[in-house]
Design an enzyme around this catalytic site. Structure first.
Site, PDB file in Angstrom:
ATOM      1  N   SER A   9      -5.915 -16.981  40.646  1.00  0.00           N
ATOM      2  CA  SER A   9      -5.906 -16.627  42.069  1.00  0.00           C
ATOM      3  C   SER A   9      -6.802 -17.606  42.821  1.00  0.00           C
ATOM      4  O   SER A   9      -8.015 -17.677  42.563  1.00  0.00           O
ATOM      5  CB  SER A   9      -6.433 -15.210  42.268  1.00  0.00           C
ATOM      6  OG  SER A   9      -6.766 -15.040  43.634  1.00  0.00           O
ATOM      7  N   HIS A  34      -1.440 -17.918  42.083  1.00  0.00           N
ATOM      8  CA  HIS A  34      -1.466 -16.631  42.789  1.00  0.00           C
ATOM      9  C   HIS A  34      -2.180 -16.816  44.131  1.00  0.00           C
ATOM     10  O   HIS A  34      -3.296 -17.329  44.199  1.00  0.00           O
ATOM     11  CB  HIS A  34      -2.180 -15.588  41.924  1.00  0.00           C
ATOM     12  CG  HIS A  34      -2.144 -14.199  42.481  1.00  0.00           C
ATOM     13  ND1 HIS A  34      -1.046 -13.376  42.356  1.00  0.00           N
ATOM     14  CD2 HIS A  34      -3.073 -13.487  43.183  1.00  0.00           C
ATOM     15  CE1 HIS A  34      -1.301 -12.213  42.941  1.00  0.00           C
ATOM     16  NE2 HIS A  34      -2.521 -12.265  43.466  1.00  0.00           N
ATOM     17  N   ASP A  36      -3.356 -15.008  47.596  1.00  0.00           N
ATOM     18  CA  ASP A  36      -3.670 -13.702  48.177  1.00  0.00           C
ATOM     19  C   ASP A  36      -3.722 -13.754  49.693  1.00  0.00           C
ATOM     20  O   ASP A  36      -4.548 -14.452  50.275  1.00  0.00           O
ATOM     21  CB  ASP A  36      -5.024 -13.216  47.641  1.00  0.00           C
ATOM     22  CG  ASP A  36      -4.927 -12.764  46.199  1.00  0.00           C
ATOM     23  OD1 ASP A  36      -4.071 -11.918  45.898  1.00  0.00           O
ATOM     24  OD2 ASP A  36      -5.700 -13.293  45.369  1.00  0.00           O
ATOM     25  N   MET A  38      -4.460 -11.651  53.022  1.00  0.00           N
ATOM     26  CA  MET A  38      -5.106 -10.429  53.540  1.00  0.00           C
ATOM     27  C   MET A  38      -5.195 -10.526  55.053  1.00  0.00           C
ATOM     28  O   MET A  38      -5.487 -11.590  55.597  1.00  0.00           O
ATOM     29  CB  MET A  38      -6.505 -10.309  52.942  1.00  0.00           C
ATOM     30  CG  MET A  38      -6.503 -10.321  51.420  1.00  0.00           C
ATOM     31  SD  MET A  38      -8.164 -10.113  50.769  1.00  0.00           S
ATOM     32  CE  MET A  38      -7.867 -10.347  49.013  1.00  0.00           C
ATOM     33  N   HIS A  67       0.994 -12.862  47.220  1.00  0.00           N
ATOM     34  CA  HIS A  67       0.671 -11.433  47.172  1.00  0.00           C
ATOM     35  C   HIS A  67       0.271 -11.004  48.585  1.00  0.00           C
ATOM     36  O   HIS A  67      -0.825 -11.310  49.045  1.00  0.00           O
ATOM     37  CB  HIS A  67      -0.468 -11.230  46.159  1.00  0.00           C
ATOM     38  CG  HIS A  67      -1.023  -9.846  46.113  1.00  0.00           C
ATOM     39  ND1 HIS A  67      -2.190  -9.531  45.453  1.00  0.00           N
ATOM     40  CD2 HIS A  67      -0.567  -8.671  46.637  1.00  0.00           C
ATOM     41  CE1 HIS A  67      -2.440  -8.234  45.578  1.00  0.00           C
ATOM     42  NE2 HIS A  67      -1.474  -7.696  46.310  1.00  0.00           N
ATOM     43  N   MET A  69      -1.008  -8.642  51.159  1.00  0.00           N
ATOM     44  CA  MET A  69      -1.768  -7.421  51.439  1.00  0.00           C
ATOM     45  C   MET A  69      -1.815  -7.310  52.951  1.00  0.00           C
ATOM     46  O   MET A  69      -2.847  -7.561  53.588  1.00  0.00           O
ATOM     47  CB  MET A  69      -3.162  -7.530  50.816  1.00  0.00           C
ATOM     48  CG  MET A  69      -3.148  -7.434  49.299  1.00  0.00           C
ATOM     49  SD  MET A  69      -4.628  -8.092  48.518  1.00  0.00           S
ATOM     50  CE  MET A  69      -4.143  -9.807  48.335  1.00  0.00           C
ATOM     51  N   MET A 138      -2.176  -3.266  40.401  1.00  0.00           N
ATOM     52  CA  MET A 138      -3.544  -3.610  40.786  1.00  0.00           C
ATOM     53  C   MET A 138      -4.519  -2.867  39.869  1.00  0.00           C
ATOM     54  O   MET A 138      -4.427  -1.647  39.705  1.00  0.00           O
ATOM     55  CB  MET A 138      -3.832  -3.192  42.236  1.00  0.00           C
ATOM     56  CG  MET A 138      -3.052  -3.936  43.297  1.00  0.00           C
ATOM     57  SD  MET A 138      -3.242  -5.722  43.267  1.00  0.00           S
ATOM     58  CE  MET A 138      -4.999  -5.926  43.568  1.00  0.00           C
ATOM     59  N   GLY A 143      -8.454  -6.402  48.242  1.00  0.00           N
ATOM     60  CA  GLY A 143      -9.288  -6.839  49.360  1.00  0.00           C
ATOM     61  C   GLY A 143     -10.311  -7.896  48.997  1.00  0.00           C
ATOM     62  O   GLY A 143     -10.683  -8.709  49.834  1.00  0.00           O
ATOM     63  N   ASP A 180      -3.416  -7.531  38.263  1.00  0.00           N
ATOM     64  CA  ASP A 180      -4.288  -8.258  39.188  1.00  0.00           C
ATOM     65  C   ASP A 180      -5.581  -7.490  39.423  1.00  0.00           C
ATOM     66  O   ASP A 180      -5.548  -6.366  39.921  1.00  0.00           O
ATOM     67  CB  ASP A 180      -3.512  -8.449  40.508  1.00  0.00           C
ATOM     68  CG  ASP A 180      -4.246  -9.298  41.533  1.00  0.00           C
ATOM     69  OD1 ASP A 180      -5.317  -9.846  41.215  1.00  0.00           O
ATOM     70  OD2 ASP A 180      -3.716  -9.414  42.661  1.00  0.00           O
ATOM     71  N   SER A 203     -11.892 -14.904  39.828  1.00  0.00           N
ATOM     72  CA  SER A 203     -13.278 -15.278  39.538  1.00  0.00           C
ATOM     73  C   SER A 203     -13.468 -15.714  38.085  1.00  0.00           C
ATOM     74  O   SER A 203     -14.292 -16.584  37.805  1.00  0.00           O
ATOM     75  CB  SER A 203     -14.219 -14.116  39.879  1.00  0.00           C
ATOM     76  OG  SER A 203     -13.765 -12.916  39.279  1.00  0.00           O
TER      77      SER A 203
HETATM   78  C1  DX5 Z   1      -7.676  -8.731  45.128  1.00  0.00           C
HETATM   79  C2  DX5 Z   1      -6.704  -9.856  44.909  1.00  0.00           C
HETATM   80  C3  DX5 Z   1      -6.844 -10.529  43.609  1.00  0.00           C
HETATM   81  C4  DX5 Z   1      -8.156 -11.240  43.395  1.00  0.00           C
HETATM   82  C5  DX5 Z   1      -8.476 -11.111  41.936  1.00  0.00           C
HETATM   83  O1  DX5 Z   1      -7.301  -8.004  46.252  1.00  0.00           O
HETATM   84  O2  DX5 Z   1      -5.372  -9.389  45.003  1.00  0.00           O
HETATM   85  O3  DX5 Z   1      -5.771 -11.416  43.359  1.00  0.00           O
HETATM   86  O4  DX5 Z   1      -8.161 -12.587  43.729  1.00  0.00           O
HETATM   87  O5  DX5 Z   1      -9.744 -11.607  41.729  1.00  0.00           O
HETATM   88  P1  DX5 Z   1     -10.513 -11.333  40.360  1.00  0.00           P
HETATM   89  O6  DX5 Z   1      -9.706 -11.933  39.264  1.00  0.00           O
HETATM   90  O7  DX5 Z   1     -11.816 -12.037  40.587  1.00  0.00           O
HETATM   91  O8  DX5 Z   1     -10.650  -9.843  40.231  1.00  0.00           O
HETATM   92 ZN    ZN Z   2      -3.717 -10.718  44.284  1.00  0.00          ZN
END
Ligand code: DX5
Ligand code: ZN
Length: 227
Positions: A9, A34, A36, A38, A67, A69, A138, A143, A180, A203
């Site tokens: 990600s 991936h 994200d 938001m 993805h 959100m 999830m 977030g 995820d 991370s």
């Molecule tokens: C959270 C995201 C994830 C996030 C995962 O809302 O959808 O994709 O980047 O990060 P890690 O792997 O650090 O939990």
């Molecule tokens: Zn994600």
């Protein structure tokens, strides 16, 4: 033997060097990028719009897995399809008409998927299996990157694996099961054993200097899983 895919990600990447971060992680062995999205409305954080997707597209030889959100979903889904997304997933709570949104994504030439928060019931799957290329479970509340894996997600992954296997045995096709949130070297084998085939890790990968070392360690863990 199930095919496993690792999807870093870029939420945890260095945004000032995003193109390089994308190509570096692909060189390190990533299968999917991936991405994200938001909107500070569906989730309490604000990240990247379609322009970012368009900007990183030339830096990625791997599929871009967007993805969403966001709420509402439809206009942004169409914009991301245009910006070069390969896979687009969204949360059922973000769309008033889930079937229509899935159709819109597929008509735009992308793979489509539904995302389930830790407390979202799987009954949303009941009438749309034929339109799904991916189901994303999830294992954190969406977030933010860097949260801890919620163990209850494992039970949900097992249930989705049963639903997918039952559906594809009857109707053919392929539906990927992505997970995820909080996926790391030390729990990826457990997540795979529960039934997942596609692993998002933000991370865990971008938080280390040597991306290849992390991805190799994840693959070594996956190689121990019998499926
Ligand atoms: C959270 C995201 C994830 C996030 C995962 O809302 O959808 O994709 O980047 O990060 P890690 O792997 O650090 O939990
Ligand atoms: Zn994600």
């Amino acid at each position: 033997m199930r095919t496993f895919r690792i999807a870093p990600s870029i939420l945890s990447a260095d945004f000032a060097r995003l193109g390089q971060e994308v190509s570096d992680v692909i060189a390190a062995g990533a299968d999917i990028i991936h991405f994200d999205v938001m909107d500070n409305h569906y989730v309490p954080n604000l990240t990247m719009g379609p322009m970012f997707c368009e900007a990183i597209r030339p830096h990625s030889s791997a599929p871009i897995d967007v993805h969403l959100m966001v709420k509402p979903v439809d206009a942004l889904a169409a914009a991301f399809a245009k910006a070069g997304a390969d896979i687009i997933t969204f949360h059922p709570e973000g769309s008033e008409h889930i079937d229509r949104t899935l159709g819109l994504i597929k008509d735009a030439g992308c793979k489509a998927g539904l995302v389930f928060n830790p407390a979202t019931p799987l009954s949303y799957l009941d009438h749309v299996m034929d339109k799904l290329d991916m189901i994303l479970i999830m294992s954190v509340n969406p977030g933010f990157g860097g949260q801890s894996f919620i163990p209850h997600a494992l039970e949900k992954i097992r249930q989705v694996r049963l639903r997918i296997d039952e559906y594809t045995a009857k109707h053919g096709g392929e539906i990927w099961l992505e997970v995820d949130g909080g996926v790391k070297v030390d729990n990826i084998a457990q997540v795979a054993a529960a039934g997942a085939d596609t692993f998002v890790a933000g991370s865990a990968i971008y938080g280390q200097k040597d991306y290849k070392a992390v991805i190799d360690a994840m693959r070594a863990e996956l190689a121990r899983v019998q499926v």
